[in-house]
Design an enzyme around this catalytic site. Structure first.
Site, mmCIF file in Angstrom:
data_model
loop_
_atom_site.group_PDB
_atom_site.id
_atom_site.type_symbol
_atom_site.label_atom_id
_atom_site.label_comp_id
_atom_site.label_asym_id
_atom_site.label_seq_id
_atom_site.Cartn_x
_atom_site.Cartn_y
_atom_site.Cartn_z
ATOM 1 N N HIS A 133 0.816 -1.212 0.000
ATOM 2 C CA HIS A 133 0.000 0.000 0.000
ATOM 3 C C HIS A 133 0.850 1.262 0.000
ATOM 4 C CE1 HIS A 133 -3.345 -2.614 0.762
ATOM 5 N NE2 HIS A 133 -2.892 -2.989 1.943
ATOM 6 N N HIS A 140 -7.174 -4.531 -1.854
ATOM 7 C CA HIS A 140 -6.433 -5.791 -1.892
ATOM 8 C C HIS A 140 -6.805 -6.608 -3.105
ATOM 9 C CE1 HIS A 140 -6.774 -4.695 2.385
ATOM 10 N NE2 HIS A 140 -5.486 -4.924 2.327
#
Lengths: 685, 213
Positions: A411, A573
């Site tokens: 991330h 995700h």
């Protein structure tokens, strides 16, 4: 009907087709037949051919594909599903109502569909049993137009508490009223306090006579309860206490007529069995016609169990549930996501391996962290000897509440770019998209604690919650006071009014910033927690993916998205989003996001907000600005003041192409904290 | 009758690590269908970490509870993800049980129940939620039934492994109510739960260990 005047005796030769049919007699004939609605004889006269020739033309037009005959998709789907279910489970009949029913609730649609089917299964002279529940009540109410002679309706079980409108008594009396039948109650509770009480009650002459009527039943209408925590069975008062706390019912997957079955449909005997007054499951299976009416995805497992256990001869359900049952039973259906059929192409080109800057897959996360530590030595350093636990270099004022953030890798710049002065203090990093383990979070907590306690802030994911919870337990055992909050800003992943269930995505950045500011002002742990919760509650995000990301583990796309599709409401995700839909322009996408956000936030004229337009990693700044332009137009139209804008890579999902829009509703307190200065390598002001 | 001693457990963890490493891709692929595709990696790496830690006490004739504590510490220290805390808590429960008393190899059910108890506690899940418990809980029951019927250690372990596999298969018909798969609602129907599939692999490893001992 037009009668061309030109048609005279001199037309002995076939006339040429009008120009618009491109001299194609097949097309001309087809047009006249299917579009103009002429008969074959009339057409024969017009085109100057014999009727058999016209007939042959029409047949040829079909084989050549000039004419294609289409059956409405919904109808076809229902029919196909119904025959698949009938065949697979040996049913006598199966009625599938189309999945898309507009605004009417599924239960109402099931009720009226069943009512339409009842004339085929219920007849004069029948003795009909009915169970209880919302669906049964809906069936009973809808069955109005069926008038039977000499029919009897019997309650399938004893009675329950009257706190619900769909009790056994209510369902049976309403059905009796609707179809003009005699009503036989069971004048006893469905569940009594002991087997002795049951024996005594069943010997009462009135009850005994009523129960004998159950032996004469030749049709039964029944519903099913799942035992999922949200099922009405738990609030119905039918069973006292929690069913699943009783070990015998651990295998139970559903309940019908107050009895329990497992996944194969086998009857589960338990302590309640001897205390239940009503039809038994063996007796139920001996009834000639057994009509199950049920729908909704949570009903799929119990319905499958009932079908497997041979409790059903006639099934009424909706298309989505029907498909779910077949899939759950292992049947491969051509599309696992039926609602996409109209918009998404069936064949998705599978993209192969992507090129990535990777040395060894298993070292990717560590090497990235090492590189980041080298890039920003003034901001971050490792705690101890692992690069997976990182602290801010900045000097902290004594007595400050420590803030620990963290989550999976992939991330970047989240989360390590958001520690520093005026921001959280330490960050624990896991593998790609996987929570860090408790020890690492504990190392961060120890480092961040200065006696004032520690606040954990992380996204609302099962893995993160368990690992941070274990770390919190370990920290408490070490004398560190810990509070935890989960960010839940993704409003697309949850249904209305369930914000606590949302995922934590880009809006987490605002929560980090504001909580960091609160702790830098030396607010107490209580205050920091309150403010973090407030910031999270004020934060709303929706993401849209255009292309999947690819994990360094596999170097392949983590999901498939058709060339002309986008995924609305996507997480960070590579999980599928809330809705897949055709790709459209930037402005229309922003409009869709705004409509949903404005409604959810109840944004009013004059409100003040902060904006975050975030790239998922693969979308360039240029496109983010295009999104931001429309976003600001929409906000201006509502007279909303944009107090602060962040545009860029803040919370990415590897190289996923897409973006999210976060709006943070501000009041005076949040505005002040948001405006405080801070110094993280990805966020400084 | 043989006890579940430290050496059996060390052998078991090694066998599980080997099997999970072989199944890494299959488990990742299962997870990719309804989750984020890392389950195989997390499980294989986790049991590999356990095996590495157990090297430290190899040959010291460790108590079975100590082996379980080492296994738990590997999961607490190195695994993370979703499985880390679940198995860490499960192994800690097992360690607690083994500290109380020794178990015979035919008492496998008690060991399985302890692990399942820990998993259920941490994950707040129960049977039918489409999780690893759908393999662990039936395995415990089958081991108990086999032992009650007078089966030997190998048969008890086989009964457990077979029940776990059946339980894992049964998750295809379930709808997840925990974890990321739960957000897919009915879309996860028809898919095998990766956590239950790996639990079946672990119990096969136990069967292998007991059969070869």
């Amino acid at each position: 009907m037009p009668h061309p005047k030109k048609r005279t005796a001199k037309d002995t030769q076939s006339p040429k087709p009008p120009l618009r049919f491109g001299e194609d007699p097949l097309l001309w004939v087809s047009w006249l037949y299917y579009e103009e609605g002429l008969t074959q004889g009339e057409i024969a006269r017009i085109v100057g051919a014999s009727r058999p020739t016209v007939n042959a033309y029409l047949a040829e037009a079909r084989t050549k594909g000039i004419v294609s005959i289409a059956i409405s998709y919904e109808k076809l789907r229902s029919t196909t599903l119904s025959s698949a279910l009938t065949e697979r489970f040996g049913l006598d009949d199966c009625l599938i109502i189309p999945g898309e029913g507009g605004d009417r609730a599924l239960i109402d649609r099931l009720g009226s569909a069943t009512a339409q089917a009842l004339p085929r299964v219920l007849h004069s002279g029948d003795t009909i049993a009915i169970t209880w529940g919302r669906t049964m009540l809906s069936v009973a109410d809808a069955a109005k137009d069926l008038h039977l002679r000499d029919a009897t309706v019997v309650q399938a079980t004893g009675g329950t508490t009257a706190t619900i409108p769909y009790t056994p008594e209510a369902c049976a009396t309403r059905l009796a009223d609707s179809i003009g039948a005699r009503f036989v109650p069971i004048s006893a509770p469905a569940i009594v306090s002991s087997p002795e009480a049951r024996r005594i009650l069943e010997q009462e002459p009135v009850v005994s006579e009523q129960l004998q009527m159950l032996g004469q039943v030749n049709r039964i209408l029944f519903g099913l309860s799942s035992l999922r925590p949200t099922s009405t069975i738990h609030s119905s008062g039918f069973f006292e206490g929690s069913i699943q706390q009783q070990a015998q019912y651990g295998q139970a997957i559903g309940s019908l007529a107050g009895r329990f079955i497992d996944g194969t449909g086998a009857i589960i005997e338990g302590p309640l069995g001897d205390r239940t007054i009503g039809i038994g499951l063996d007796a139920l299976r001996a009834i000639e016609t057994r009509i199950l009416v049920s729908g909704g995805y949570d009903k799929v497992p119990p319905m499958l169990a009932a079908l497997r256990g041979n409790y059903v001869t006639v099934l009424v359900t909706d298309a989505a549930t029907g498909e779910g049952i077949l899939r759950a039973d292992g049947l491969e259906l051509d599309s696992p996501r039926p609602h996409l059929k109209e918009t998404a192409p069936m064949v998705t080109p599978v993209r192969g391996r992507r090129k990535q800057f990777i040395n060894r897959t298993k070292n990717a996360v560590d090497e990235a962290l090492e590189g980041a530590l080298m890039a920003y030595p003034g901001h971050i350093e490792k705690i101890g000897d692992t690069v997976r636990a990182i602290r801010a270099v900045a000097q902290k004022p004594p007595g400050k509440v420590g803030i620990v953030i963290g989550g999976g890798a992939g991330h970047e710049p989240s989360f390590l770019g958001f520690v520093g002065r005026g921001l959280p203090d330490a960050v624990a990093v896991g593998n790609v998209f996987a929570s860090p383990p408790p020890d690492r979070v504990l190392a961060c907590a120890r480092d961040a604690d200065d006696g004032a306690g520690v606040l954990f802030i992380y996204g609302n994911y099962t893995g993160d919650i368990m690992n941070f919870d274990m770390a919190a337990e370990l920290a408490e055992a070490n004398g560190i006071t810990v509070r935890s909050i989960q960010t839940t800003d993704d409003i697309a992943s949850v249904s209305d009014n369930d914000r606590a269930a949302g995922r934590g995505i880009a809006g987490s950045i605002f929560v980090f910033k504001i909580s960091g500011a609160a702790s830098a002002r030396l607010y107490s742990l209580d205050e920091c927690e309150r403010i973090a919760r407030k910031a999270n509650a004020s934060c709303y995000t929706i993401g849209v993916a255009l292309e999947p990301g690819s994990s360094p583990e596999t170097q392949r796309p983590s999901f498939q998205l058709g060339e002309a599709d986008m995924e609305f409401g996507v997480g960070v995700h590579g999980e599928p989003g809330a809705l897949r839909q055709p790709m459209t322009s930037a402005d229309r996408i922003v409009d869709q996001i705004c409509d949903r956000l404005f409604e959810e936030m109840a944004l009013n004229e004059g409100d003040r907000i902060a904006v975050l337009v975030n790239s998922f990693g693969g979308t360039p700044m240029m496109e983010l600005f295009i999104l931001n332009r429309r976003l600001n137009q929409r906000l201006a139209k509502r007279n909303i003041t944009v107090h602060k804008s962040l545009v860029g890579n803040f919370f990415t999902s590897l190289d996923m192409v897409g973006a999210s829009v976060t709006l943070l509703k501000l009041d005076e307190e949040l505005t002040g904290l948001l405006d405080d200065s801070c110094e993280g390598f990805a966020y400084s002001q | 009758m043989d006890d579940i001693d430290g050496q059996i457990l060390i052998d078991f963890f090694r066998a599980a690590a080997t099997r999970l490493d072989m199944d890494r891709q299959r488990l990742c692929a299962l997870d990719g269908e309804i989750g984020d595709g890392d389950h195989g990696t997390s499980m294989a790496n986790g049991f590999a970490a356990v095996s590495r830690r157990l090297q430290q006490i190899k040959g010291q004739d460790p108590a079975p509870a100590q082996v379980m504590r080492y296994a738990a510490s590997a999961f607490i220290g190195e695994v993370g993800a979703t499985v880390g805390p679940l198995y860490a808590t499960g192994f800690l429960e097992a360690a607690r049980l083994l500290e109380e008393r020794r178990l015979a190899t035919t008492d496998l059910a008690e060991l399985i129940d302890a692990i399942a108890r820990g998993i259920a506690l941490r994950g707040d899940a129960c049977l039918g939620d489409k999780t690893m418990l759908d393999a662990w809980l039936p395995a415990g029951q089958a081991a108990r039934d086999a032992a009650d019927a007078g089966a030997g250690a190998a048969q008890v372990a086989r009964a457990a492994a077979e029940a776990a596999l059946r339980g894992a298969q049964a998750t295809k018909g379930m709808i997840a109510s925990r974890g990321r798969a739960a957000r897919l609602q009915e879309r996860n129907l028809g898919h095998l739960d990766p956590g239950a599939a790996s639990a079946a692999v672990i119990l096969e490893a136990f069967e292998e260990t007991v059969t070869e001992a």
